[in-house]
Design a protein around this motif. Structure first.
Motif, PDB file in Angstrom:
ATOM      1  N   ALA A 150      10.690   5.287 -14.374  1.00  0.00           N
ATOM      2  CA  ALA A 150      11.358   5.804 -12.852  1.00  0.00           C
ATOM      3  C   ALA A 150      12.476   4.945 -12.843  1.00  0.00           C
ATOM      4  O   ALA A 150      12.463   3.642 -13.054  1.00  0.00           O
ATOM      5  CB  ALA A 150      10.295   5.671 -11.965  1.00  0.00           C
ATOM      6  N   LEU A 151      13.511   5.446 -12.086  1.00  0.00           N
ATOM      7  CA  LEU A 151      14.735   4.891 -11.714  1.00  0.00           C
ATOM      8  C   LEU A 151      14.824   5.075 -10.357  1.00  0.00           C
ATOM      9  O   LEU A 151      15.046   6.206  -9.626  1.00  0.00           O
ATOM     10  CB  LEU A 151      15.998   5.316 -12.313  1.00  0.00           C
ATOM     11  CG  LEU A 151      17.313   4.811 -11.778  1.00  0.00           C
ATOM     12  CD1 LEU A 151      17.359   3.284 -12.021  1.00  0.00           C
ATOM     13  CD2 LEU A 151      18.584   5.293 -12.584  1.00  0.00           C
ATOM     14  N   ILE A 152      14.649   3.832  -9.528  1.00  0.00           N
ATOM     15  CA  ILE A 152      14.680   3.932  -7.844  1.00  0.00           C
ATOM     16  C   ILE A 152      15.664   3.304  -7.533  1.00  0.00           C
ATOM     17  O   ILE A 152      15.907   2.164  -7.621  1.00  0.00           O
ATOM     18  CB  ILE A 152      13.345   3.390  -7.388  1.00  0.00           C
ATOM     19  CG1 ILE A 152      12.195   3.816  -8.079  1.00  0.00           C
ATOM     20  CG2 ILE A 152      13.121   3.605  -5.989  1.00  0.00           C
ATOM     21  CD1 ILE A 152      11.792   5.407  -7.951  1.00  0.00           C
ATOM     22  N   ILE A 153      16.586   4.015  -6.666  1.00  0.00           N
ATOM     23  CA  ILE A 153      17.837   3.360  -6.265  1.00  0.00           C
ATOM     24  C   ILE A 153      17.856   3.723  -4.680  1.00  0.00           C
ATOM     25  O   ILE A 153      17.650   4.862  -4.097  1.00  0.00           O
ATOM     26  CB  ILE A 153      19.360   4.364  -6.609  1.00  0.00           C
ATOM     27  CG1 ILE A 153      19.158   4.193  -8.066  1.00  0.00           C
ATOM     28  CG2 ILE A 153      20.256   3.739  -6.045  1.00  0.00           C
ATOM     29  CD1 ILE A 153      20.208   5.273  -8.760  1.00  0.00           C
ATOM     30  N   ASP A 154      17.950   2.497  -4.051  1.00  0.00           N
ATOM     31  CA  ASP A 154      17.858   2.472  -2.571  1.00  0.00           C
ATOM     32  C   ASP A 154      16.751   3.075  -1.960  1.00  0.00           C
ATOM     33  O   ASP A 154      16.791   3.897  -0.954  1.00  0.00           O
ATOM     34  CB  ASP A 154      19.188   3.151  -2.021  1.00  0.00           C
ATOM     35  CG  ASP A 154      20.523   2.185  -2.085  1.00  0.00           C
ATOM     36  OD1 ASP A 154      20.379   1.071  -2.586  1.00  0.00           O
ATOM     37  OD2 ASP A 154      21.581   2.901  -2.337  1.00  0.00           O
ATOM     38  N   GLY A 155      15.503   2.930  -2.638  1.00  0.00           N
ATOM     39  CA  GLY A 155      14.115   3.384  -2.189  1.00  0.00           C
ATOM     40  C   GLY A 155      14.001   4.926  -2.600  1.00  0.00           C
ATOM     41  O   GLY A 155      13.016   5.599  -1.917  1.00  0.00           O
ATOM     42  N   ARG A 156      14.953   5.427  -3.148  1.00  0.00           N
ATOM     43  CA  ARG A 156      14.711   7.057  -3.692  1.00  0.00           C
ATOM     44  C   ARG A 156      14.765   7.244  -4.957  1.00  0.00           C
ATOM     45  O   ARG A 156      15.397   6.531  -5.947  1.00  0.00           O
ATOM     46  CB  ARG A 156      15.949   7.743  -2.927  1.00  0.00           C
ATOM     47  CG  ARG A 156      16.334   7.595  -1.396  1.00  0.00           C
ATOM     48  CD  ARG A 156      15.333   8.329  -0.698  1.00  0.00           C
ATOM     49  NE  ARG A 156      15.190   8.323   0.765  1.00  0.00           N
ATOM     50  CZ  ARG A 156      14.466   8.528   1.703  1.00  0.00           C
ATOM     51  NH1 ARG A 156      13.572   9.559   1.172  1.00  0.00           N
ATOM     52  NH2 ARG A 156      14.638   8.320   2.987  1.00  0.00           N
ATOM     53  N   ILE A 157      13.905   8.198  -5.445  1.00  0.00           N
ATOM     54  CA  ILE A 157      13.692   8.593  -6.915  1.00  0.00           C
ATOM     55  C   ILE A 157      15.114   9.198  -7.364  1.00  0.00           C
ATOM     56  O   ILE A 157      15.620  10.190  -6.560  1.00  0.00           O
ATOM     57  CB  ILE A 157      12.696   9.439  -6.936  1.00  0.00           C
ATOM     58  CG1 ILE A 157      11.297   8.862  -6.391  1.00  0.00           C
ATOM     59  CG2 ILE A 157      12.561  10.054  -8.406  1.00  0.00           C
ATOM     60  CD1 ILE A 157      10.105   9.962  -6.584  1.00  0.00           C
ATOM     61  N   TYR A 158      15.590   8.626  -8.503  1.00  0.00           N
ATOM     62  CA  TYR A 158      16.467   9.255  -8.784  1.00  0.00           C
ATOM     63  C   TYR A 158      16.354  10.323 -10.115  1.00  0.00           C
ATOM     64  O   TYR A 158      15.472  10.146 -10.882  1.00  0.00           O
ATOM     65  CB  TYR A 158      17.490   8.226  -9.684  1.00  0.00           C
ATOM     66  CG  TYR A 158      18.694   8.962 -10.233  1.00  0.00           C
ATOM     67  CD1 TYR A 158      19.749   9.341  -9.874  1.00  0.00           C
ATOM     68  CD2 TYR A 158      18.796   8.806 -11.897  1.00  0.00           C
ATOM     69  CE1 TYR A 158      20.768  10.051 -10.339  1.00  0.00           C
ATOM     70  CE2 TYR A 158      19.948   9.243 -12.391  1.00  0.00           C
ATOM     71  CZ  TYR A 158      20.877  10.136 -11.847  1.00  0.00           C
ATOM     72  OH  TYR A 158      21.671  10.599 -12.359  1.00  0.00           O
TER      73      TYR A 158
END
Length: 333
Positions: A150-158
């Protein structure tokens, strides 16, 4: 206890395990139910278990119909998150093209439903509540029978173009010296997942047998090479068994190769390793991988990230699913 937060439920649907967590607080559970899935019962059997679980949680906490306003789901397979449909399951029949979000709305009367892949949901939980707090981007890997990312950017799932992203378990890695000459580059999870480590060990045991040599791990696991597991390999490696260390070394090499590629592409601030294989611990898993990544990572990015263990344990997907439900509640206000 009185609370202005509405009730939400987080659900983990795996190949062998079902978990439901009930909460009306920003973090944690008011109630948690675990059930063992019977794969032969198919998707319908799991849906029946979910209905029973909802009823049990409702009875335990005095809930009335309509009290649960949102559900988040971490599903063990690819999903279309926008429509809330499961694409397939590789362990349980009956999930292909199933409208899971719609089922929750119709069968259980929950108006807000968010469905994502379980690795994405676990990564979300670790980024917000666990080892990734305060960092971004987060690259999360769950290393168990397979390898999910999983890639999480600024607390959101990418999710890339919409069907998911960060499928690091399917990156190709160089074959090791244990592979046959001329072997194709295998996928990472073929050599570094729990299943993959066991498979490599079983092949090695058969090769040693054919050469008239015997690997002690084979005897300790019942005498049949087919019975060797990653747990057997880890146990032998702790005793400095050279063949077990070779098998794990291949997994370390493969994992480090994939992580170096990921670092070059996405430059994460933190890499979090979870799942059952990571329970091998610091000496057998984390330290060898860190040293290899430190040596092989794109030089300008060295020192900009670290590699740490996941923190949230076996309820990580439920934590993340509840975060999805809370996001849906916030968006509906």
């Amino acid at each position: 206890m009185p609370s202005h937060h509405p009730w939400a439920v987080g659900v983990e649907i795996g190949g062998t395990k079902l978990q439901l967590g009930l909460s009306r607080h920003p973090e944690g559970f008011d109630g948690l139910i675990r059930r063992t899935i019977v794969p032969a019962d198919g998707a319908r059997g799991i849906l029946a278990q979910i209905e029973d679980g909802f009823a049990a949680l409702g009875e335990e906490h005095g809930l009335r119909p309509g009290d649960v306003r949102a559900v988040g789901v971490g599903f063990g397979g690819p999903v279309d998150a926008e429509s809330g449909r499961t694409e397939t399951s590789f362990q349980v029949e009956g999930w292909t093209g199933f409208p899971l979000a719609g089922w929750f709305r119709e069968a259980l009367g929950v108006p807000l439903v968010s469905v994502h892949n379980d690795a994405d949901v676990a990564g979300l939980a670790e980024s917000r509540l666990g080892a990734g707090r305060g960092r971004s981007p987060i690259l999360y890997l769950t290393i168990g029978s397979g390898i999910g990312g999983a890639l999480i950017i600024d607390g959101r799932i990418y999710r890339g173009a919409g069907r998911g992203a960060a499928e690091i378990g399917h990156l190709r890695v160089p074959p090791s010296d244990l592979a046959p000459a001329g072997a194709e580059w295998p996928e990472l999870e073929k050599v570094a997942s729990g299943w993959g480590i066991g498979a490599v060990a079983r092949d090695l045991a058969r090769t040693l047998d054919a050469e008239g040599r015997r690997w002690g791990v084979q005897d300790e696991s019942g005498g049949d090479p087919a019975s060797i597991t990653a747990v057997d390999v880890a146990d032998a490696a702790r005793r400095d068994d050279p063949n077990a260390l070779r098998v794990l070394g291949q997994a370390h090499d493969a994992m480090a190769h994939a992580l170096c590629e990921a670092v070059a592409l996405i430059a994460p601030a933190r890499i979090i390793l979870g799942g059952g294989v990571s329970l091998m611990g610091e000496d057998l898993w984390f330290a060898p991988i860190r040293s290899r990544v430190d040596a092989g990572a794109f030089a300008p990015f060295r020192g900009s990230f670290d590699i740490v263990a996941a923190e949230l344990g076996e309820a990580v997907v439920v934590h993340g699913a509840l975060e999805l439900a809370r996001d849906a509640l916030k968006a509906s206000r």
